[in-house]
Design a protein around this motif. Sequence first.
Motif, PDB file in Angstrom:
ATOM      1  N   GLU A  37       0.944  -1.365   0.150  1.00  0.00           N
ATOM      2  CA  GLU A  37      -0.015   0.062  -0.156  1.00  0.00           C
ATOM      3  C   GLU A  37       0.946   1.197  -0.048  1.00  0.00           C
ATOM      4  OE1 GLU A  37      -3.779   0.951   2.621  1.00  0.00           O
ATOM      5  OE2 GLU A  37      -2.014   1.729   3.413  1.00  0.00           O
ATOM      6  N   SER A  38       1.812   1.198   0.863  1.00  0.00           N
ATOM      7  CA  SER A  38       2.881   2.459   0.946  1.00  0.00           C
ATOM      8  C   SER A  38       3.583   2.845  -0.458  1.00  0.00           C
ATOM      9  CB  SER A  38       3.998   2.383   2.073  1.00  0.00           C
ATOM     10  OG  SER A  38       3.205   1.955   3.395  1.00  0.00           O
ATOM     11  N   MET A  39       3.884   1.542  -1.150  1.00  0.00           N
ATOM     12  CA  MET A  39       4.677   2.041  -2.486  1.00  0.00           C
ATOM     13  C   MET A  39       3.738   2.392  -3.399  1.00  0.00           C
ATOM     14  SD  MET A  39       8.063   1.328  -2.034  1.00  0.00           S
ATOM     15  CE  MET A  39       8.749   0.957  -3.720  1.00  0.00           C
ATOM     16  N   HIS A  40       2.615   1.921  -3.461  1.00  0.00           N
ATOM     17  CA  HIS A  40       1.563   2.472  -4.543  1.00  0.00           C
ATOM     18  C   HIS A  40       1.185   3.797  -4.389  1.00  0.00           C
ATOM     19  CE1 HIS A  40       1.459  -1.067  -6.745  1.00  0.00           C
ATOM     20  NE2 HIS A  40       1.178  -1.881  -5.917  1.00  0.00           N
ATOM     21  N   ASP A  41       0.863   4.005  -2.958  1.00  0.00           N
ATOM     22  CA  ASP A  41       0.497   5.269  -2.520  1.00  0.00           C
ATOM     23  C   ASP A  41       1.467   6.541  -2.502  1.00  0.00           C
ATOM     24  OD1 ASP A  41      -2.217   4.441  -2.061  1.00  0.00           O
ATOM     25  OD2 ASP A  41      -1.718   4.464   0.344  1.00  0.00           O
ATOM     26  N   PHE A  42       2.920   5.845  -2.418  1.00  0.00           N
ATOM     27  CA  PHE A  42       3.980   7.009  -2.917  1.00  0.00           C
ATOM     28  C   PHE A  42       4.070   7.262  -4.252  1.00  0.00           C
ATOM     29  CE2 PHE A  42       6.533   5.360   1.117  1.00  0.00           C
ATOM     30  CZ  PHE A  42       6.164   6.448   1.932  1.00  0.00           C
ATOM     31  N   ALA A  43       3.839   6.039  -5.026  1.00  0.00           N
ATOM     32  CA  ALA A  43       3.961   6.390  -6.606  1.00  0.00           C
ATOM     33  C   ALA A  43       2.623   7.263  -7.082  1.00  0.00           C
ATOM     34  CB  ALA A  43       3.962   5.171  -7.082  1.00  0.00           C
ATOM     35  N   SER A  44       1.671   7.107  -6.462  1.00  0.00           N
ATOM     36  CA  SER A  44       0.510   7.824  -6.938  1.00  0.00           C
ATOM     37  C   SER A  44       0.556   9.230  -6.262  1.00  0.00           C
ATOM     38  CB  SER A  44      -0.829   7.044  -6.556  1.00  0.00           C
ATOM     39  OG  SER A  44      -1.221   7.230  -5.415  1.00  0.00           O
ATOM     40  N   GLY A  45       0.998   9.464  -5.338  1.00  0.00           N
ATOM     41  CA  GLY A  45       1.195  10.503  -4.927  1.00  0.00           C
ATOM     42  C   GLY A  45       0.121  10.849  -3.749  1.00  0.00           C
ATOM     43  N   LYS A  46      -0.579   9.781  -3.484  1.00  0.00           N
ATOM     44  CA  LYS A  46      -1.784   9.910  -2.428  1.00  0.00           C
ATOM     45  C   LYS A  46      -1.105   9.960  -0.923  1.00  0.00           C
ATOM     46  CE  LYS A  46      -5.435   6.989  -0.578  1.00  0.00           C
ATOM     47  NZ  LYS A  46      -5.835   5.384  -0.686  1.00  0.00           N
ATOM     48  N   ARG A  47      -0.007   9.246  -0.781  1.00  0.00           N
ATOM     49  CA  ARG A  47       0.851   9.557   0.364  1.00  0.00           C
ATOM     50  C   ARG A  47       1.885  10.496   0.194  1.00  0.00           C
ATOM     51  NH1 ARG A  47       3.420   4.969   4.227  1.00  0.00           N
ATOM     52  NH2 ARG A  47       4.520   6.263   5.641  1.00  0.00           N
TER      53      ARG A  47
END
Lengths: 442, 117
Positions: free
Chosen positions: B65-75
């Motif tokens: 989840e962290s990696m995907h959210d970092f990549a999308s900018g969500k996190r």
Amino acid sequence: MTNISRRDLLKSSAVTAAGATAGFATIASASPSHGHDHKHGHKSSKRVVIVGGGIGGATAAQYLKKMDSDIEVTLIEANQNYHTCFMSNEVIGGVRPIDSIEFNYDKLAEKGVKVIFDSVTDIDPEAQTVTTAGGKKVPYDRAIVSPGIDFKYDDIEGYSKEVSDTSIPHAWKAGPQTALLLKQLQEMKDGGTFVIVTPPNPFRCPPGPYERASLVAAYFKKHKPNSKIVILDPKEKFSKFGLFMDGWKRHYGYGTDKSIITWIGKDKGGAVSKVDVATKTVTAEAGDFKADVLNIIPPQQAGPIAFDTGLVGDLDWCSVDHKTFESTIHKNIHVIGDASIASPMPKSGYSANSQAKVCAAAIASSLNGVPMPDPSWVNTCYSIIAPQDGVSVAMVYAYKDGKIIKVKGSGGLTGAYNKEDRKREELYAHSWFNNITADIFG
Amino acid sequence: MKRTNLILISTLFASSFFINTAHADVIDRATILSNTCAGCHGPNGISHGPLTPSIAGLSKEYILESMHDFASGKRPSTVMQRIAKGYSDADIKAVAEYFSKLPSKAVVVNPAHDHKH
């Protein structure tokens, strides 16, 4: 000792580790690191000799042992201690003690790496032996050469190694020259001029000269506010150009007549050809510049042993296979770190660390007769522009069509100024330092 | 052979640990990818601080989840948004599995005391 402790461990855990019998059998029959291959019953041929105990060499030693503890790893390094170039600018800026960037090879030795303190004089690619100044001849199945950089002193008339050691340091290999430059800056009178002469591309740590100017500017601003810095540069642009320019404006009045820093690039005659050592005056295309403290970072090339052993081709650096880092000139000799041509990766500590792991994986795979998976690399370079103002450039690299490539969409620079993010990036820079040095020497 | 001294407590029960100690660790794509994380997050995913977090022993789901959210900018992030975009879904999954299996703390056992256990 090792075997006893291992058996003790087995005994102590045998009660609880029911079901792990296959593992026990393997352990009990293994005589680690004594040169016998328990699987085949003949003398093992997994000898790797590493020449140079800098970032690349020490990382490779650690990871070879980690990937296959049966590999006999010998590291040959001239010096008992190593000072990291990264964070040495904080030492020069007076905010970090020099002993915090000093490391040794004790932990590597504890992990089973045979460390020899000696200078390598020759590598024979046919006989597959490494010869040292101390008269040792060490055979290898694979050699890793991680020689770092050497300086082309002669490109600047009047400059020499002797001058760099005594009065005009380059401080581009950390250690005594870092301490010398720090001392000169501390002793300089307020109102003095610090001149930095920067090298042409490619060179070790592309943002380094500009971080150095930044951290010395921070020191001047606080302790010697009438002092100035002049950067003489043979390039039109440099790494993190926009970030440094923006930072220098915010912190050091860049672009105004009160600016601590003046940068003179190629267009304005920044290329330096000559130095008068006695007066610390350099001659650039733009004219003569007299310094109170002078730092000349000369043009660079691969470390001497790479030249001595014929690992350098037409260029000043070593051409390597991008998947394994094996020399394209000599079989079974791999070259990693600053000395290798691994473009688009920059010549950085993180690059050397990342390349060493890929090279170790290639060698461990090859010695065990198993295929090597596709490699992957990362580089992240932090620079500190001022206290609590850190920036970075990052990139993920992949292997495609025989070459290292930047992964599209990844990487890039720190964004527009944001106070909280910049504070975090400084702390990430210090975290990176603690972690990468633990990875290399810990 | 210091390796043998560093006993990862939570893996004491795993036979694969012993096999790997004596032989070549399996050098798979997950290992190659995960090795690159150590520069910032510390050897074996254990950070020496001050700010970068340890990633060893985090759950696979959390890392994914962290990696995907970092990549999308969500996190929000400083550097991870730039790093996370460099990997395929399969790569991220491999890295998440790799670090989720590592112990969150390494305990150094002095071999001299092993027999007292």
